[in-house]
Design an enzyme around this catalytic site. Structure first.
Site, short mmCIF file in Angstrom:
data_model
loop_
_atom_site.label_atom_id
_atom_site.label_comp_id
_atom_site.label_asym_id
_atom_site.label_seq_id
_atom_site.Cartn_x
_atom_site.Cartn_y
_atom_site.Cartn_z
N GLU A 127 0.82 -1.22 0.00
CA GLU A 127 0.00 0.00 0.00
C GLU A 127 0.86 1.27 0.00
OE1 GLU A 127 -2.67 0.52 3.35
OE2 GLU A 127 -3.62 2.25 2.44
N LYS A 176 -2.54 -2.08 -3.07
CA LYS A 176 -3.60 -1.22 -2.50
C LYS A 176 -3.21 0.23 -2.75
CE LYS A 176 -6.06 -0.19 1.78
NZ LYS A 176 -6.72 -0.76 2.95
N GLY A 199 -9.40 6.57 1.50
CA GLY A 199 -8.56 7.76 1.66
C GLY A 199 -9.24 9.06 2.05
N GLY A 226 -11.62 1.40 4.63
CA GLY A 226 -11.76 1.54 6.07
C GLY A 226 -12.92 2.47 6.32
N ARG A 227 -12.65 3.78 6.17
CA ARG A 227 -13.67 4.79 6.46
C ARG A 227 -14.94 4.60 5.62
NH1 ARG A 227 -9.31 9.48 6.08
NH2 ARG A 227 -8.25 7.76 5.06
P1 13P Z 1 -9.41 4.18 4.27
O1 13P Z 1 -10.30 3.43 3.30
O2 13P Z 1 -10.15 4.80 5.40
O3 13P Z 1 -8.46 5.10 3.56
O4 13P Z 1 -8.53 3.07 4.99
C1 13P Z 1 -7.97 2.06 4.25
C2 13P Z 1 -6.68 1.69 4.83
O5 13P Z 1 -6.48 0.56 5.22
C3 13P Z 1 -5.63 2.71 4.90
O6 13P Z 1 -4.42 2.13 5.26
#
Ligand code: 13P
Length: 346
Positions: free
Chosen positions: A183, A225, A268, A297-298
């Site tokens: 990532e 990623k 992001g 994540g978010r």
């Molecule tokens: P976000 O989708 O919130 O950016 O988080 C993904 C993630 O694992 C960042 O390292």
């Protein structure tokens, strides 16, 4: 290294219709998320929240291929004593683990960061494998400078050292029979336009794949990623969905070898629906050499966090919100999402 098995896991992580749940917020980050919903970030609350997600039967069995965990979570048990890792496996998803140890200031490069955590990584990977982790994540952070005199950020130094660390991590993972998620995140903070994001991401991805080759990482046994090619949050001109999709595909085609089985985007800081719409538009373009899915994540968790708000009575509402976002992104991973589906659910 057994590359055939690594490749099998990587392909399972990007099964069409499914994607990854990034539930690997560090203690500092989850505290920020909990502060926003006025929940104390205690070990039990963190466990209860994540247990709620992993027990969301519909989301986990139909739309989530794997879950990225934080170190604390991989060792935690659910309230009834079942290891959280087992809940994930029972739902048919693959447990994974974030193994970087965050960022530090990069010497000689004011304002820039390098991700750390390589020392003792080989030993840690063995323990995670024994606990059930079959993939890992390491996040490098590249900032695009904003404001006057910021053209020099990112420096080539920051790009090189972070790419080097990503490849060191990836090689160690494969030696431990764990699929590395590589990532290199170019942040969308700042006032840069989509073309500046494109140009910086291209440099970052090219350098990352160069390092992966130098360190003999098998591309068939990894997942990338990346960020999308997207306007900075503070840019007055926000590129529309179709432009983001077309430029991201062009960028990835120019940098990511077809041997990589899959690409799972980070969100992001995009809104939930934007993150879904962008992924969907890319998959509607189609004819791609790799699977394209989400590792959000978010964009997967903002809605369930809000619905749950730390109250046991709200667990079903939290699970419904999570299942909805997981389904929307699952559809986007095959280019079958439509904006109307969001409204129907609301
Ligand atoms: P976000 O989708 O919130 O950016 O988080 C993904 C993630 O694992 C960042 O390292």
């Amino acid at each position: 290294m057994n590359l055939a098995d690594l490749n099998k896991v990587a392909l399972a992580m990007v099964t069409p219709g499914k994607g990854l749940l990034a539930a690997d917020e560090s203690s500092g980050t989850i505290k920020k998320r909990f502060d926003a919903i006025k929940v104390d970030s205690t070990e039990d609350n963190r466990r209860d929240y994540r247990e709620m997600l992993f027990r969301s039967q519909e989301a986990m069995s139909k739309y989530i291929s794997g879950v990225i965990l934080y170190d604390e979570t991989i060792w935690q048990n659910a309230k009834d004593g079942t290891p959280l890792v087992k809940l994930i496996e029972q739902a048919g998803a693959i447990p994974g683990i974030k193994v970087d140890e965050g960022t530090q200031a990069l010497p000689n490069c004011p304002g820039e960061l390098v991700t750390v955590g390589l020392d003792k990584l080989a030993e840690r990977l063995k323990k995670y494998y024994d606990r059930g982790a079959r993939f890992a994540k390491w996040r490098a952070v590249i900032d695009i400078g904003s404001g006057a005199g910021s053209r020099g950020i990112p420096t080539m130094t920051a790009i090189r050292v972070n790419a080097h660390a990503l490849a060191r991590y990836a090689a160690l993972c494969q030696a431990a029979q764990i699929v590395p998620i590589v990532e290199p995140e170019v942040l969308m903070d700042g006032d840069h336009d989509i073309d500046r994001c494109y140009e910086v991401t291209q440099r970052v991805l090219n350098r990352t794949f160069q390092e992966l080759r130098v360190q003999r990482v098998a591309l068939e046994g990894m997942i990338l990623k990346p960020n999308m090619a997207i306007s900075g949050k503070k840019c007055p001109k926000q590129a529309p969905v179709q432009e983001v999709a077309e430029k991201t595909i062009r960028l990835l085609k120019s940098c990511v070898p077809a041997a990589v089985p899959g690409i799972a985007f980070l969100s992001g800081g995009q809104s939930d629906e934007e993150a879904t719409a962008h992924l969907d538009a890319m998959n509607k373009i189609g004819n791609l050499p790799w699977k394209l899915t989400f590792s959000y994540g978010r964009a997967l968790q903002a809605a369930p966090q809000q619905a749950w708000s730390g109250k046991p009575d709200n667990v079903p509402a939290g699970q419904r919100a999570f299942s909805h976002r997981a389904r929307m992104n699952g559809l986007a991973s095959t280019g079958n999402w439509e904006a109307g589906l969001e409204k129907q659910a609301a």
